[in-house]
Scaffold this active site. Structure first.
Site, PDB file in Angstrom:
ATOM      1  N   GLU A  68       0.868  -1.188   0.000  1.00  0.00           N
ATOM      2  CA  GLU A  68       0.000   0.000   0.000  1.00  0.00           C
ATOM      3  C   GLU A  68       0.896   1.226   0.000  1.00  0.00           C
ATOM      4  O   GLU A  68       1.775   1.362   0.860  1.00  0.00           O
ATOM      5  CB  GLU A  68      -0.947   0.017   1.209  1.00  0.00           C
ATOM      6  CG  GLU A  68      -1.786   1.299   1.204  1.00  0.00           C
ATOM      7  CD  GLU A  68      -3.020   1.286   2.089  1.00  0.00           C
ATOM      8  OE1 GLU A  68      -3.384   0.214   2.600  1.00  0.00           O
ATOM      9  OE2 GLU A  68      -3.603   2.376   2.258  1.00  0.00           O
ATOM     10  N   ASP A 143      -2.385  11.749  -3.199  1.00  0.00           N
ATOM     11  CA  ASP A 143      -2.496  13.216  -3.197  1.00  0.00           C
ATOM     12  C   ASP A 143      -2.948  13.687  -4.577  1.00  0.00           C
ATOM     13  O   ASP A 143      -2.342  13.331  -5.587  1.00  0.00           O
ATOM     14  CB  ASP A 143      -1.155  13.849  -2.819  1.00  0.00           C
ATOM     15  CG  ASP A 143      -0.822  13.613  -1.348  1.00  0.00           C
ATOM     16  OD1 ASP A 143      -1.754  13.638  -0.514  1.00  0.00           O
ATOM     17  OD2 ASP A 143       0.358  13.390  -1.036  1.00  0.00           O
ATOM     18  N   ASP A 179     -11.226  10.808  -4.828  1.00  0.00           N
ATOM     19  CA  ASP A 179     -12.437  11.632  -4.766  1.00  0.00           C
ATOM     20  C   ASP A 179     -12.315  12.823  -5.719  1.00  0.00           C
ATOM     21  O   ASP A 179     -13.142  13.728  -5.664  1.00  0.00           O
ATOM     22  CB  ASP A 179     -12.687  12.125  -3.328  1.00  0.00           C
ATOM     23  CG  ASP A 179     -11.525  12.908  -2.768  1.00  0.00           C
ATOM     24  OD1 ASP A 179     -10.374  12.685  -3.207  1.00  0.00           O
ATOM     25  OD2 ASP A 179     -11.745  13.748  -1.865  1.00  0.00           O
ATOM     26  N   THR A 214     -12.063   6.501   5.217  1.00  0.00           N
ATOM     27  CA  THR A 214     -10.916   7.146   5.860  1.00  0.00           C
ATOM     28  C   THR A 214     -11.226   8.631   6.078  1.00  0.00           C
ATOM     29  O   THR A 214     -12.192   9.163   5.527  1.00  0.00           O
ATOM     30  CB  THR A 214      -9.642   7.032   4.995  1.00  0.00           C
ATOM     31  OG1 THR A 214      -9.798   7.842   3.828  1.00  0.00           O
ATOM     32  CG2 THR A 214      -9.361   5.589   4.610  1.00  0.00           C
ATOM     33  N   ARG A 215     -10.359   9.263   6.855  1.00  0.00           N
ATOM     34  CA  ARG A 215     -10.540  10.691   7.098  1.00  0.00           C
ATOM     35  C   ARG A 215     -10.483  11.484   5.797  1.00  0.00           C
ATOM     36  O   ARG A 215     -11.229  12.437   5.594  1.00  0.00           O
ATOM     37  CB  ARG A 215      -9.417  11.184   8.019  1.00  0.00           C
ATOM     38  CG  ARG A 215      -9.890  11.440   9.430  1.00  0.00           C
ATOM     39  CD  ARG A 215      -8.812  12.135  10.206  1.00  0.00           C
ATOM     40  NE  ARG A 215      -8.139  11.207  11.113  1.00  0.00           N
ATOM     41  CZ  ARG A 215      -7.112  11.542  11.882  1.00  0.00           C
ATOM     42  NH1 ARG A 215      -6.627  12.769  11.849  1.00  0.00           N
ATOM     43  NH2 ARG A 215      -6.570  10.655  12.689  1.00  0.00           N
TER      44      ARG A 215
END
Ligand SMILES: C[S@@+](CC[C@H](N)C(=O)[O-])C[C@H]1O[C@@H](n2cnc3c(N)ncnc32)[C@H](O)[C@@H]1O
Length: 238
Positions: A68, A143, A179, A214-215
């Site tokens: 990961e 990112d 996202d 996740t956050r």
């Protein structure tokens, strides 16, 4: 010494490594159980071109391996580790407070099948693993670098896709999520164009059960963004 095959533009910026005292304490107390030291090059998060890790020795066993890249707060790496005790999972994370947070989580969960490397995951994938050696590669919410002038910093590009394709073992898969719609479309185009990869779904993939919220994902949802999952396999398998 830098290696010519390493990208010159990295997918992260070095940030201050000040961290909360409880995270510092977790890292000091439990870090050695999980952190695998790797020879570094010019930057502390750049891996030396001749670095080597004996993963069987690092885990004390030989099991199918997952990498990961950028596990962040560690929600997904811990979830997969608990769900799949038969896998050995290696997380590459460049940000020390994130590493400390993951160490705290791994310790709290009693996880034994995760090892962490504080270094660039693209370099780790290239240098520390052989061809056809990984059962899964995971890049969740890399990112986004959403300004056009920063797109060159994005982790997922054609070169990286080719590298992942080479590292996947027969039956291996690459899972991605983002996202940011424009990055999702770029990911899909780049992976569709990679001769070594094949989309395992007709377009976007369903959200995998094992991927927890996740956050970072929650922040994207709160801002009204759509989450896109992708899952690719090896072209040779199909
Ligand atoms: C937006 S966060 C996502 C974290 C997590 N995957 C999630 O889904 O919540 C991206 C993470 O990747 C890390 N990162 C960025 N580039 C990296 C690289 N080349 N190698 C390892 N970690 C990297 C960052 O430090 C950060 O923790």
């Amino acid at each position: 010494m830098s290696h010519p095959s390493h990208r010159q533009v990295v997918s992260y910026v070095r940030r201050s490594t000040r961290m909360r005292p409880n995270l510092r304490a977790a890292l000091d107390r439990y870090g050695s159980r999980y952190l695998v030291p790797v020879d570094t090059a010019d930057r502390s998060t750049s891996i030396a071109a001749d670095a080597h890790v004996d993963w069987d020795a690092a885990f004390g066993r030989s099991a199918p391996r997952v990498v990961e890249i950028g596990p962040g707060h560690g929600e997904s790496i811990v979830s997969l580790a608990l769900e799949r005790a038969d896998l050995d999972i290696i997380g590459f994370e460049v940000f020390e407070p994130a590493i400390a947070g993951i160490v705290a989580r791994l310790h709290a969960a009693g996880t034994t099948n995760v090892r962490l490397v504080q270094a660039d995951g693209e370099q780790g994938l290239r240098t520390l693993f052989g061809p056809r050696s990984l059962t899964q590669v995971v890049t969740y919410f890399p990112d986004p670098w959403h300004k056009a002038r920063h797109h060159k910093r994005r982790l997922v590009d054609a070169r990286f896709a080719g590298l992942v394709a080479e590292r996947l073992a027969p039956g291996g898969t690459w899972r991605l999520a983002t996202d940011w719609e424009d990055y999702a479309l770029v990911m899909r185009d780049v992976l569709d164009a990679c001769p070594g990869l094949v989309n395992l779904h007709a377009g976007w993939a369903p959200r995998p059960d094992v991927r927890p919220l996740t956050r970072f994902e929650a922040r994207g949802l709160a801002a009204g963004r759509t989450i896109r999952d992708l899952e690719y396999g090896r072209a040779d398998d199909h």
